[in-house]
Structure formats: structure tokens, C-alpha cells
Design a protein around this motif. Structure first.
Motif, mmCIF file in Angstrom:
data_model
loop_
_atom_site.group_PDB
_atom_site.id
_atom_site.type_symbol
_atom_site.label_atom_id
_atom_site.label_comp_id
_atom_site.label_asym_id
_atom_site.label_seq_id
_atom_site.Cartn_x
_atom_site.Cartn_y
_atom_site.Cartn_z
ATOM 1 N N LYS A 51 -4.334 -7.264 0.642
ATOM 2 C CA LYS A 51 -3.124 -6.487 0.938
ATOM 3 C C LYS A 51 -1.969 -7.374 1.384
ATOM 4 N N SER A 52 -1.900 -8.587 0.840
ATOM 5 C CA SER A 52 -0.814 -9.505 1.153
ATOM 6 C C SER A 52 -0.399 -10.245 -0.113
ATOM 7 N N ASN A 105 -4.359 -10.483 12.538
ATOM 8 C CA ASN A 105 -4.545 -9.081 12.152
ATOM 9 C C ASN A 105 -5.479 -8.925 10.947
ATOM 10 N N TYR A 106 -6.409 -9.864 10.815
ATOM 11 C CA TYR A 106 -7.469 -9.786 9.799
ATOM 12 C C TYR A 106 -8.823 -10.017 10.457
ATOM 13 N N ARG A 141 -7.897 -7.008 6.010
ATOM 14 C CA ARG A 141 -6.855 -6.715 6.982
ATOM 15 C C ARG A 141 -7.292 -5.638 7.970
ATOM 16 N N GLU A 144 -1.429 -3.519 9.360
ATOM 17 C CA GLU A 144 -0.176 -4.073 8.861
ATOM 18 C C GLU A 144 0.830 -4.123 10.002
ATOM 19 N N GLU A 146 4.880 -4.593 10.557
ATOM 20 C CA GLU A 146 6.198 -4.663 9.935
ATOM 21 C C GLU A 146 7.280 -4.499 10.999
ATOM 22 N N ASP A 175 -5.689 -0.282 9.253
ATOM 23 C CA ASP A 175 -6.530 -0.089 8.071
ATOM 24 C C ASP A 175 -7.945 0.326 8.452
ATOM 25 N N LYS A 284 -0.111 -12.248 10.024
ATOM 26 C CA LYS A 284 0.598 -11.944 8.785
ATOM 27 C C LYS A 284 1.566 -10.792 9.066
ATOM 28 N N ARG A 285 2.859 -11.086 8.960
ATOM 29 C CA ARG A 285 3.901 -10.127 9.288
ATOM 30 C C ARG A 285 4.792 -9.887 8.073
ATOM 31 N N THR A 286 5.435 -8.740 8.039
ATOM 32 C CA THR A 286 6.475 -8.478 7.049
ATOM 33 C C THR A 286 7.746 -8.081 7.772
#
Length: 293
Positions: A51-52, A105-106, A141, A144, A146, A175, A284-286
């Protein structure tokens, strides 16, 4: 003539001995120079984050050593191993070592690698004698993260006390169930105030500002399903940010139940506290970027 021949023989013997010593000193094993010397070794492989769109930033660490690496955009890494087998010098000794793959975050992943005489013991399912992992490592993950940033005016419309602010909307979308994190917050009877942001220069990764509230504490809590939404604001005026590109890091440390001892310190000292070192915490960030003209 006889004396000349004898001297030539002695010279030839001496040269032969020197050549032999040089050759033996260059070998991995040399009985004249004591213990074995292990040539440089490394472990290489690839890590995929589901999911990345990008796979960079995963922390790879060989437990019990100072050997560590970070994956690149393709998820590939090369972890250099100590060149000597003396544990007092941070080297590898005989036995099994856990190789960990960590992204905050995994889910944590690991494989065991065996060593003998400081060298990798090949395994047909895991690793070659040259340290190449046969299989790609896949991480699942947990949630998420964001961050959306937008300017806004706060105060009574048309009033004299209108103020320009930056709004930080942070969305955590789990998730899996029962994900717990540590974050900066103030908990009151009927509300929770979230805080704790690092503002970094996007190009240099240097810290520019810390956004926090004095009364806030680091607290443990679960992530609400399907989405946990935090909103923070910060005054915006001409002196707040100079022209440039910035990124926001919300302070979030994931409560991994089986996190091995030493892995956080291997990433950075006091990385799970709210300070500049936190920028090294793998997450892992968006979103979370903005530009000031």
C-alpha cells in the motif's frame, strides 16, 4: 667462484622467504600472524512496503551489532558487516543473528542468519554465502498516516482580530485492529488536544520549528477506526516562515509489542522522545509538505 655461488643462493633463499611472508600476510588465514582476518562482508536485499508507491526509509539492523542500513526508493539495501570476529570490537561471532526490517507504521519483520568464523553460512531458502537474500521482504501496513496543510483565517468574520493560521489536518486510517501509539496530547474531560509537530526544511532535513504546548504529555492511545482525525493550527505571519519548502512530522511512536531491545537506540538516541532526533524515526507518511513564497 664457489663463494659467489653460495652468496647467490643465500640471496635467492632470502627473496623466496620474503615473497612467502607477503603472500601469507595477504591471505584470509595466516598461521604466522595469529587469528583469522575476515574480509569485508555485506548483506543485500530488497524490502517492499504494501500500500505504498515508494519503498525507501525502511531501517535494516543486525541485532547485537552496529551494522545497519536504510532502503532506497526501490527498497534495496546493502548492510556492511564487521570485518573482524572479535565481539569486543563489534564483530561477528559464531551463531545466529536476527536481521530486522523496521518501518514504524508497518509490521516488524525479521529473519535469522547464521555465521561461522565471521562469515555467512549460506541457506538455500534464505541467503547466499555472499550475503544476497534470496527472497524479497514484504512488510504489511498497520495504518496510513496523511497530513494535509492549508492556510486559513480564524476569528470573527469582519472583525479586527482576524488571524492567518496554518491548519494541520492529520488522518490516521488503521488497516488492522488494536493499533496503539504514543503521541503528544492534553486530555480533558470532554476533549483531547493533539500537538507535537516538527517542522523541517524539505531540502536539508534540518529542523526549523517545534510546534508544541507546554502542558502536553506523551501518552499512549489507540487509533480510532475507520479514521482518527487530529486538527492543529499555528499562527502564520511574515516572520513565521521564510521563503522555502517545508515538511511536517507529527510526533507518533508506534507501540510494537515485540520490538527488540536496542533497535530504537540503533536508529538514534532518544528517538522515541519529542526532539529533533525524532526526524530519524522510520515512518511512511503522505502529504505534510508546503511551500512559502
Amino acid at each position: 667462484m664457489v663463494r659467489m655461488k653460495i652468496s647467490h643462493i643465500f640471496i635467492l633463499i632470502a627473496v623466496t622467504i620474503l615473497i612467502g611472508i607477503f603472500i601469507m600476510a595477504s591471505c584470509d588465514y595466516n598461521p604466522f600472524f595469529g587469528e583469522d582476518t575476515i574480509p569485508e562482508r555485506s548483506i543485500s536485499g530488497k524490502v517492499i512496503l504494501n500500500k505504498s508507491d515508494s519503498y525507501d526509509g525502511t531501517f535494516v539492523w543486525l541485532e547485537g551489532t552496529e551494522s545497519k542500513a536504510i532502503t532506497d526508493e526501490e527498497g534495496e539495501f546493502t548492510l556492511k558487516l564487521p570485518a573482524i570476529s572479535d565481539p569486543n570490537d563489534g564483530g561477528i561471532v559464531d551463531g545466529g543473528y536476527m536481521l530486522y526490517f523496521f518501518m514504524g507504521n508497518y509490521e516488524l519483520s525479521q529473519i535469522e542468519i547464521q555465521f561461522s568464523r565471521g562469515q555467512i553460512v549460506p541457506d538455500i531458502q534464505t541467503i547466499s554465502s555472499q550475503g544476497e537474500l534470496y527472497q524479497t521482504i514484504y512488510l504489511s501496513r498497520l495504518f496510513e498516516l496523511e497530513t494535509i496543510i492549508s492556510p486559513k483565517s480564524e476569528g470573527e468574520e469582519g472583525g479586527d482580530n482576524m488571524q492567518s493560521v496554518l491548519l494541520f489536518d492529520i488522518y490516521l486510517r488503521p488497516d488492522v485492529s488494536n493499533v496503539f501509539i504514543y503521541s503528544k496530547r492534553i486530555v480533558k474531560r470532554d476533549t483531547t488536544i493533539h500537538t507535537g509537530l516538527l517542522v523541517l526544511n524539505s531540502k536539508t532535513n534540518e529542523m526549523v520549528k517545534i510546534i508544541d504546548i507546554d502542558e502536553a504529555k506523551i501518552m499512549r492511545g489507540g487509533i480510532m477506526s475507520p479514521t482518527d482525525h487530529w486538527r492543529m493550527s499555528y499562527p502564520l505571519d511574515g516572520s513565521t516562515f521564510t521563503s522555502g519548502e517545508y515538511k511536517i512530522l507529527p510526533f507518533i511512536v508506534v507501540d510494537h509489542e515485540k520490538l527488540p531491545n536496542g533497535i530504537l537506540n540503533a536508529i538514534g538516541s532518544n528517538i522515541d522522545y519529542f526532539n529533533e532526533t525524532y526526524k530519524l524515526y522510520p515512518m511512511k507518511r503522505t502529504g505534510g509538505k508546503f511551500v512559502v513564497q
